[in-house]
Design a protein around this motif. Structure first.
Motif, PDB file in Angstrom:
ATOM      1  N   ASN A 194      36.148  33.228  22.561  1.00 51.43           N
ATOM      2  CA  ASN A 194      37.262  32.284  22.658  1.00 51.43           C
ATOM      3  C   ASN A 194      36.749  30.866  22.916  1.00 51.43           C
ATOM      4  OD1 ASN A 194      39.993  31.645  22.634  1.00 51.43           O
ATOM      5  ND2 ASN A 194      40.223  31.989  24.837  1.00 51.43           N
ATOM      6  N   GLY A 195      35.457  30.639  22.771  1.00 52.79           N
ATOM      7  CA  GLY A 195      34.881  29.312  22.957  1.00 52.79           C
ATOM      8  C   GLY A 195      34.719  28.919  24.418  1.00 52.79           C
ATOM      9  N   GLU A 196      34.786  29.874  25.339  1.00 51.64           N
ATOM     10  CA  GLU A 196      34.655  29.553  26.757  1.00 51.64           C
ATOM     11  C   GLU A 196      33.181  29.514  27.136  1.00 51.64           C
ATOM     12  OE1 GLU A 196      37.034  32.364  28.887  1.00 51.64           O
ATOM     13  OE2 GLU A 196      38.897  31.601  28.054  1.00 51.64           O
ATOM     14  N   ALA A 197      32.789  28.438  27.788  1.00 47.01           N
ATOM     15  CA  ALA A 197      31.419  28.257  28.273  1.00 47.01           C
ATOM     16  C   ALA A 197      31.434  27.185  29.344  1.00 47.01           C
ATOM     17  CB  ALA A 197      30.496  27.855  27.128  1.00 47.01           C
ATOM     18  N   LEU A 198      30.434  27.206  30.217  1.00 47.27           N
ATOM     19  CA  LEU A 198      30.269  26.223  31.296  1.00 47.27           C
ATOM     20  C   LEU A 198      31.559  26.061  32.094  1.00 47.27           C
ATOM     21  CD1 LEU A 198      28.084  23.637  29.396  1.00 47.27           C
ATOM     22  CD2 LEU A 198      27.332  25.418  30.975  1.00 47.27           C
ATOM     23  N   GLN A 199      32.208  24.902  32.033  1.00 45.64           N
ATOM     24  CA  GLN A 199      33.397  24.632  32.853  1.00 45.64           C
ATOM     25  C   GLN A 199      34.690  25.198  32.249  1.00 45.64           C
ATOM     26  OE1 GLN A 199      33.238  23.398  35.838  1.00 45.64           O
ATOM     27  NE2 GLN A 199      31.073  22.882  35.778  1.00 45.64           N
ATOM     28  N   ARG A 200      34.615  25.773  31.082  1.00 46.38           N
ATOM     29  CA  ARG A 200      35.804  26.343  30.449  1.00 46.38           C
ATOM     30  C   ARG A 200      35.737  27.872  30.583  1.00 46.38           C
ATOM     31  NH1 ARG A 200      37.900  25.745  24.251  1.00 46.38           N
ATOM     32  NH2 ARG A 200      39.799  26.920  24.611  1.00 46.38           N
ATOM     33  N   TYR A 201      36.621  28.424  31.407  1.00 47.68           N
ATOM     34  CA  TYR A 201      36.612  29.860  31.674  1.00 47.68           C
ATOM     35  C   TYR A 201      37.977  30.274  32.209  1.00 47.68           C
ATOM     36  CZ  TYR A 201      35.769  28.186  36.418  1.00 47.68           C
ATOM     37  OH  TYR A 201      35.857  27.537  37.608  1.00 47.68           O
ATOM     38  N   SER A 202      38.149  31.565  32.374  1.00 42.74           N
ATOM     39  CA  SER A 202      39.374  32.111  32.956  1.00 42.74           C
ATOM     40  C   SER A 202      39.083  32.515  34.395  1.00 42.74           C
ATOM     41  CB  SER A 202      39.849  33.335  32.176  1.00 42.74           C
ATOM     42  OG  SER A 202      40.106  32.986  30.838  1.00 42.74           O
ATOM     43  N   LEU A 203      40.068  32.373  35.257  1.00 44.80           N
ATOM     44  CA  LEU A 203      39.947  32.761  36.656  1.00 44.80           C
ATOM     45  C   LEU A 203      40.998  33.820  36.952  1.00 44.80           C
ATOM     46  CD1 LEU A 203      38.740  32.293  39.504  1.00 44.80           C
ATOM     47  CD2 LEU A 203      40.499  30.563  39.845  1.00 44.80           C
ATOM     48  N   THR A 204      40.555  34.935  37.521  1.00 40.92           N
ATOM     49  CA  THR A 204      41.500  35.987  37.888  1.00 40.92           C
ATOM     50  C   THR A 204      42.278  35.552  39.128  1.00 40.92           C
ATOM     51  OG1 THR A 204      39.975  37.129  39.383  1.00 40.92           O
ATOM     52  CG2 THR A 204      39.906  37.750  37.039  1.00 40.92           C
ATOM     53  N   PRO A 205      43.389  36.220  39.427  1.00 41.53           N
ATOM     54  CA  PRO A 205      44.072  35.938  40.694  1.00 41.53           C
ATOM     55  C   PRO A 205      43.185  36.349  41.872  1.00 41.53           C
ATOM     56  CG  PRO A 205      45.424  37.323  39.256  1.00 41.53           C
ATOM     57  CD  PRO A 205      44.092  37.196  38.621  1.00 41.53           C
ATOM     58  N   TRP A 206      43.518  35.850  43.053  1.00 36.56           N
ATOM     59  CA  TRP A 206      42.786  36.236  44.255  1.00 36.56           C
ATOM     60  C   TRP A 206      43.328  37.580  44.732  1.00 36.56           C
ATOM     61  CZ3 TRP A 206      38.522  34.097  46.247  1.00 36.56           C
ATOM     62  CH2 TRP A 206      38.176  32.837  45.782  1.00 36.56           C
ATOM     63  N   TYR A 207      42.416  38.445  45.113  1.00 36.06           N
ATOM     64  CA  TYR A 207      42.759  39.754  45.671  1.00 36.06           C
ATOM     65  C   TYR A 207      42.133  39.852  47.051  1.00 36.06           C
ATOM     66  CZ  TYR A 207      43.849  40.992  40.849  1.00 36.06           C
ATOM     67  OH  TYR A 207      44.370  41.020  39.584  1.00 36.06           O
ATOM     68  N   TRP A 208      42.633  40.807  47.854  1.00 36.11           N
ATOM     69  CA  TRP A 208      42.049  41.075  49.161  1.00 36.11           C
ATOM     70  C   TRP A 208      41.315  42.402  49.091  1.00 36.11           C
ATOM     71  CZ3 TRP A 208      41.725  37.391  52.575  1.00 36.11           C
ATOM     72  CH2 TRP A 208      42.648  36.350  52.531  1.00 36.11           C
ATOM     73  N   LEU A 209      40.047  42.376  49.437  1.00 38.26           N
ATOM     74  CA  LEU A 209      39.209  43.565  49.442  1.00 38.26           C
ATOM     75  C   LEU A 209      39.037  44.002  50.895  1.00 38.26           C
ATOM     76  CD1 LEU A 209      37.202  45.439  47.885  1.00 38.26           C
ATOM     77  CD2 LEU A 209      35.466  43.704  48.328  1.00 38.26           C
ATOM     78  N   VAL A 210      39.269  45.278  51.172  1.00 41.10           N
ATOM     79  CA  VAL A 210      39.066  45.821  52.517  1.00 41.10           C
ATOM     80  C   VAL A 210      38.124  47.011  52.383  1.00 41.10           C
ATOM     81  CG1 VAL A 210      40.135  46.859  54.551  1.00 41.10           C
ATOM     82  CG2 VAL A 210      41.372  45.127  53.243  1.00 41.10           C
ATOM     83  N   LEU A 211      36.972  46.941  53.028  1.00 40.73           N
ATOM     84  CA  LEU A 211      35.986  48.022  52.974  1.00 40.73           C
ATOM     85  C   LEU A 211      36.191  48.967  54.147  1.00 40.73           C
ATOM     86  CD1 LEU A 211      32.828  45.923  52.080  1.00 40.73           C
ATOM     87  CD2 LEU A 211      34.290  47.220  50.534  1.00 40.73           C
ATOM     88  N   GLN A 212      36.250  50.244  53.854  1.00 40.28           N
ATOM     89  CA  GLN A 212      36.387  51.254  54.895  1.00 40.28           C
ATOM     90  C   GLN A 212      35.029  51.491  55.548  1.00 40.28           C
ATOM     91  OE1 GLN A 212      39.327  52.484  55.785  1.00 40.28           O
ATOM     92  NE2 GLN A 212      40.236  51.193  54.204  1.00 40.28           N
ATOM     93  N   PRO A 213      35.012  51.810  56.853  1.00 38.05           N
ATOM     94  CA  PRO A 213      33.739  52.096  57.521  1.00 38.05           C
ATOM     95  C   PRO A 213      33.085  53.337  56.922  1.00 38.05           C
ATOM     96  CG  PRO A 213      35.515  51.826  59.112  1.00 38.05           C
ATOM     97  CD  PRO A 213      36.135  51.832  57.762  1.00 38.05           C
ATOM     98  N   HIS A 214      31.752  53.379  56.997  1.00 36.62           N
ATOM     99  CA  HIS A 214      31.022  54.556  56.534  1.00 36.62           C
ATOM    100  C   HIS A 214      31.380  55.754  57.393  1.00 36.62           C
ATOM    101  CE1 HIS A 214      28.425  52.843  53.523  1.00 36.62           C
ATOM    102  NE2 HIS A 214      28.127  51.845  54.322  1.00 36.62           N
ATOM    103  N   ALA A 215      31.522  56.902  56.762  1.00 35.47           N
ATOM    104  CA  ALA A 215      31.787  58.131  57.508  1.00 35.47           C
ATOM    105  C   ALA A 215      30.486  58.616  58.143  1.00 35.47           C
ATOM    106  CB  ALA A 215      32.343  59.195  56.582  1.00 35.47           C
ATOM    107  N   ASP A 216      30.572  59.018  59.398  1.00 38.62           N
ATOM    108  CA  ASP A 216      29.414  59.558  60.107  1.00 38.62           C
ATOM    109  C   ASP A 216      29.301  61.039  59.754  1.00 38.62           C
ATOM    110  OD1 ASP A 216      27.364  60.194  61.792  1.00 38.62           O
ATOM    111  OD2 ASP A 216      28.449  59.744  63.648  1.00 38.62           O
ATOM    112  N   ARG A 217      28.303  61.394  58.942  1.00 41.61           N
ATOM    113  CA  ARG A 217      28.182  62.771  58.461  1.00 41.61           C
ATOM    114  C   ARG A 217      27.936  63.758  59.596  1.00 41.61           C
ATOM    115  NH1 ARG A 217      25.243  62.709  52.609  1.00 41.61           N
ATOM    116  NH2 ARG A 217      26.498  61.036  51.763  1.00 41.61           N
TER     117      ARG A 217
END
Length: 128
Positions: free
Chosen positions: A76-99
């Motif tokens: 689509n001719g996108e390069a350098l300063q011309r690009y698409s930006l996704t919406p902002w999402y919130w990422l939440v990481l769960q704690p590791h399970a203690d085996r």
């Protein structure tokens, strides 16, 4: 379908000008993508904590981490300063399970059942 395989690169940006700089020696990001039915499905993998001396975001467990992606579509001719930006999402990481802790409860319950069964069998045999 895309004419060439996708590439994963790490860039730094900041300030009001938003200058984008490629991290040429950075191999901390691994990505695997699949093009199917006109859509990309991508899995990203990187260390949770920044390497010493790097100003990267630490991906701590239990906290809200804002995340968005810049996407360049070369077809689509996108390069350098011309690009698409996704919406902002919130990422939440769960704690590791203690085996060890996860296996402990079933083992204790199993041993308890065996112990109680053995005591019950012993009392039953001891009856006149």
């Amino acid at each position: 379908s895309p004419p060439a395989p996708a590439a994963n690169l790490v860039f730094d940006t900041g300030g009001e000008a938003g200058a984008i700089r490629l991290r040429r020696e950075d191999t901390s990001l691994h990505a695997a993508g699949q093009w199917q039915d006109g859509q990309w499905r991508i899995v990203f993998q990187r260390p949770r904590h920044a390497a010493e001396g790097r100003a990267d975001v630490d991906l701590d467990e239990g906290g809200f981490i804002p995340i968005a992606f810049d996407v360049w579509d070369g077809n689509n001719g996108e390069a350098l300063q011309r690009y698409s930006l996704t919406p902002w999402y919130w990422l939440v990481l769960q704690p590791h399970a203690d085996r060890a802790r996860g296996l402990g409860l079933p083992l204790v319950v199993g041993l308890g059942v065996l112990l109680l069964g053995g005591l019950g069998l012993r009392r039953w045999r001891a009856r006149p």
